[in-house]
Design a protein around this motif. Sequence first.
Motif, PDB file in Angstrom:
ATOM      1  N   ALA A  48      10.131 -29.335  57.836  1.00  0.00           N
ATOM      2  CA  ALA A  48      11.078 -29.068  58.937  1.00  0.00           C
ATOM      3  C   ALA A  48      11.922 -30.311  59.223  1.00  0.00           C
ATOM      4  N   ALA A  49      11.293 -31.491  59.159  1.00  0.00           N
ATOM      5  CA  ALA A  49      12.047 -32.735  59.398  1.00  0.00           C
ATOM      6  C   ALA A  49      13.104 -32.924  58.308  1.00  0.00           C
ATOM      7  N   THR A  50      12.745 -32.570  57.078  1.00  0.00           N
ATOM      8  CA  THR A  50      13.688 -32.710  55.966  1.00  0.00           C
ATOM      9  C   THR A  50      14.875 -31.772  56.164  1.00  0.00           C
ATOM     10  N   ALA A  51      14.581 -30.572  56.620  1.00  0.00           N
ATOM     11  CA  ALA A  51      15.679 -29.621  56.882  1.00  0.00           C
ATOM     12  C   ALA A  51      16.583 -30.141  58.000  1.00  0.00           C
ATOM     13  N   ARG A  52      15.985 -30.732  59.038  1.00  0.00           N
ATOM     14  CA  ARG A  52      16.814 -31.269  60.133  1.00  0.00           C
ATOM     15  C   ARG A  52      17.690 -32.411  59.626  1.00  0.00           C
ATOM     16  N   PRO A  82      30.555 -25.814  58.124  1.00  0.00           N
ATOM     17  CA  PRO A  82      31.739 -25.312  58.837  1.00  0.00           C
ATOM     18  C   PRO A  82      32.946 -25.157  57.917  1.00  0.00           C
ATOM     19  N   VAL A  83      33.132 -26.115  56.986  1.00  0.00           N
ATOM     20  CA  VAL A  83      34.313 -26.045  56.116  1.00  0.00           C
ATOM     21  C   VAL A  83      34.220 -24.866  55.147  1.00  0.00           C
ATOM     22  N   PHE A  84      33.042 -24.656  54.585  1.00  0.00           N
ATOM     23  CA  PHE A  84      32.934 -23.622  53.551  1.00  0.00           C
ATOM     24  C   PHE A  84      32.400 -22.292  54.068  1.00  0.00           C
ATOM     25  N   ARG A  85      31.677 -22.326  55.199  1.00  0.00           N
ATOM     26  CA  ARG A  85      31.057 -21.078  55.667  1.00  0.00           C
ATOM     27  C   ARG A  85      31.449 -20.698  57.095  1.00  0.00           C
ATOM     28  N   GLY A  86      32.159 -21.619  57.752  1.00  0.00           N
ATOM     29  CA  GLY A  86      32.663 -21.285  59.077  1.00  0.00           C
ATOM     30  C   GLY A  86      31.622 -21.314  60.184  1.00  0.00           C
ATOM     31  N   ALA A  87      30.493 -22.005  59.974  1.00  0.00           N
ATOM     32  CA  ALA A  87      29.466 -22.069  61.032  1.00  0.00           C
ATOM     33  C   ALA A  87      28.667 -23.356  60.893  1.00  0.00           C
ATOM     34  N   TYR A  88      28.157 -23.838  61.997  1.00  0.00           N
ATOM     35  CA  TYR A  88      27.266 -25.006  61.952  1.00  0.00           C
ATOM     36  C   TYR A  88      25.854 -24.571  61.540  1.00  0.00           C
ATOM     37  N   PRO A  89      25.105 -25.482  60.912  1.00  0.00           N
ATOM     38  CA  PRO A  89      23.719 -25.142  60.555  1.00  0.00           C
ATOM     39  C   PRO A  89      22.898 -24.836  61.810  1.00  0.00           C
ATOM     40  N   GLU A  90      21.963 -23.940  61.665  1.00  0.00           N
ATOM     41  CA  GLU A  90      21.204 -23.525  62.855  1.00  0.00           C
ATOM     42  C   GLU A  90      20.350 -24.655  63.422  1.00  0.00           C
ATOM     43  N   GLU A  91      20.009 -25.646  62.608  1.00  0.00           N
ATOM     44  CA  GLU A  91      19.176 -26.756  63.103  1.00  0.00           C
ATOM     45  C   GLU A  91      19.895 -27.617  64.147  1.00  0.00           C
ATOM     46  N   MET A  92      21.224 -27.535  64.230  1.00  0.00           N
ATOM     47  CA  MET A  92      21.956 -28.494  65.076  1.00  0.00           C
ATOM     48  C   MET A  92      21.544 -28.397  66.546  1.00  0.00           C
ATOM     49  N   ALA A  93      21.333 -27.194  67.027  1.00  0.00           N
ATOM     50  CA  ALA A  93      20.977 -27.034  68.440  1.00  0.00           C
ATOM     51  C   ALA A  93      19.612 -27.655  68.714  1.00  0.00           C
ATOM     52  N   TYR A 145      21.706 -32.449  59.687  1.00  0.00           N
ATOM     53  CA  TYR A 145      22.444 -33.442  60.477  1.00  0.00           C
ATOM     54  C   TYR A 145      23.468 -34.193  59.634  1.00  0.00           C
ATOM     55  N   MET A 146      23.056 -34.637  58.462  1.00  0.00           N
ATOM     56  CA  MET A 146      23.937 -35.518  57.683  1.00  0.00           C
ATOM     57  C   MET A 146      24.810 -34.754  56.686  1.00  0.00           C
ATOM     58  N   ASN A 147      24.298 -33.710  56.089  1.00  0.00           N
ATOM     59  CA  ASN A 147      25.009 -33.072  54.982  1.00  0.00           C
ATOM     60  C   ASN A 147      25.662 -31.741  55.376  1.00  0.00           C
ATOM     61  N   ARG A 148      24.828 -30.775  55.775  1.00  0.00           N
ATOM     62  CA  ARG A 148      25.381 -29.431  56.042  1.00  0.00           C
ATOM     63  C   ARG A 148      26.242 -29.392  57.304  1.00  0.00           C
ATOM     64  N   HIS A 149      26.005 -30.303  58.235  1.00  0.00           N
ATOM     65  CA  HIS A 149      26.767 -30.427  59.478  1.00  0.00           C
ATOM     66  C   HIS A 149      28.279 -30.413  59.196  1.00  0.00           C
ATOM     67  N   TYR A 150      28.674 -31.026  58.087  1.00  0.00           N
ATOM     68  CA  TYR A 150      30.109 -31.167  57.775  1.00  0.00           C
ATOM     69  C   TYR A 150      30.584 -30.156  56.751  1.00  0.00           C
TER      70      TYR A 150
END
Length: 451
Positions: free
Chosen positions: A236-240, A252-263, A244-249
């Motif tokens: 779970a920590a690895t997914a967070r 949104p650009v490719f899929r139009g949504a933030y990763p669910e872990e952000m909240a 935070y660092m990779n999918r966060h950016y």
Amino acid sequence: MSERLVPDSFLWGAATSAYQIEGSPLADGAGPSIWHRFCHSPGMVRDGDTGDIACDHYRRFREDVSLMAELGLNAYRFSISWSRILPEGRGRVNDRGLAFYDRLIDALHAHGIRPMVTLYHWDLPAALDDRGGWLNPDVANWFGEYASVVFRAFDDRVPLWATLNEPWVVSDGGYLHGALAPGHRSLFEAPIVSHHLLLAHGTAVEAYRADGRNAVGLVVNLEPKYPASDSPADLAATARADAYMNRHYLDPVFRGAYPEEMADIFGAAWPSFPVADLERIRQSIDFLGVNYYTRSVTRDDPLALPVRAGRVRQARHAHTETDWEVYPDGLYDTLEWVRGRYGALPLYVTENGAAFYDPPAVSNGRVEDPLRVRYYQEHISAVLRALGAGIDVRGYFAWSLLDNFEWSHGYSKRFGIVHVDYETQRRTPKASARYYADVIRSRGAVLAKQG
Ligand code: BGC
């Protein structure tokens, strides 16, 4: 093998950024940037170093372009300083600022070197910071206006445009942890800044679709996260950490949504963002630039806020002077991950390199940097493997062409393939530059032989 793999059109380049090499930050009518201001604030940068002189590239760019040509580079990635073009960040255009980049671009073309231009490599005009900088909801439009000015001026001679360099670093370093300009430390600011950066990217892409004819993309730094164990907490920590660092950016650009872990990561500091913003962020781009330096083996660490993930140091592997693990397979894994998650768009490795404990000075006209030679050998081999696996990598840029101003580390860390004597401004290609020149000349065949 690699001879067949590396097409003639492959870009072999080196990368730099404006504030790190140019010097003369206020010359010819330029306005100050947040980095100028940060460096001149006591205690922010190691040894009180500033970019006032840096590599004096602003005045020596012709010599530097000749050097690139001697090394056989066919591409050069650099950034434009926003406050040279728009000293107040918006409104009045400073023609003398445009003229500098005009001369640089012409010099590159005269040597057959293709420019890849980054619009934002961390040097926000200070005048915009006075209006809230990346926290101001208008910043995306300010960036769009600046982008349009530059596109109109240079698109006839610039085949590749990158909107932002490493939005994660801008937000994490500049607004969450405060080690980088503008030096804020706020859990609540960081997600807003990231969002505005992405919105600025989307706005610039829209502007490019109106005015531009070549290619526009985004440059992110990706750091693959590998779990330290298969315990649920480490996974779970690895997914967070990855979110935070990779999918966060990229999500949104490719899929139009933030990763669910952000909240979960930001808790009450995570706002809800307007759907219209996410639509603007999700624009089709022509390429993705990947900056790769290291990986992270990640474990659960409730004290490491906000992500609650820590790095487990891999003592069995070499580490650079910035204590980054040398892990070439991570570059291959990253390129493969991008293709798998976001599809088969053209990729460039827009930065890759290392600071090492080089001999501090030139001796007998040479600088031997065997650790860096090895770093390049292993990482470029990873790129060739990616090409062999059918991943659409179109170029590779060493970070950096020159030893330069390494942000809050000042001049204490040297990333260049070319040594710079900061007293005399003399440039000396290191062994790594000569090695890279051999790789380029042989189109990678040298690497295949070294196996
Ligand atoms: C940045 C460069 C920096 C390099 C080495 C990247 O994150 O784009 O500006 O010098 O890493 O730290």
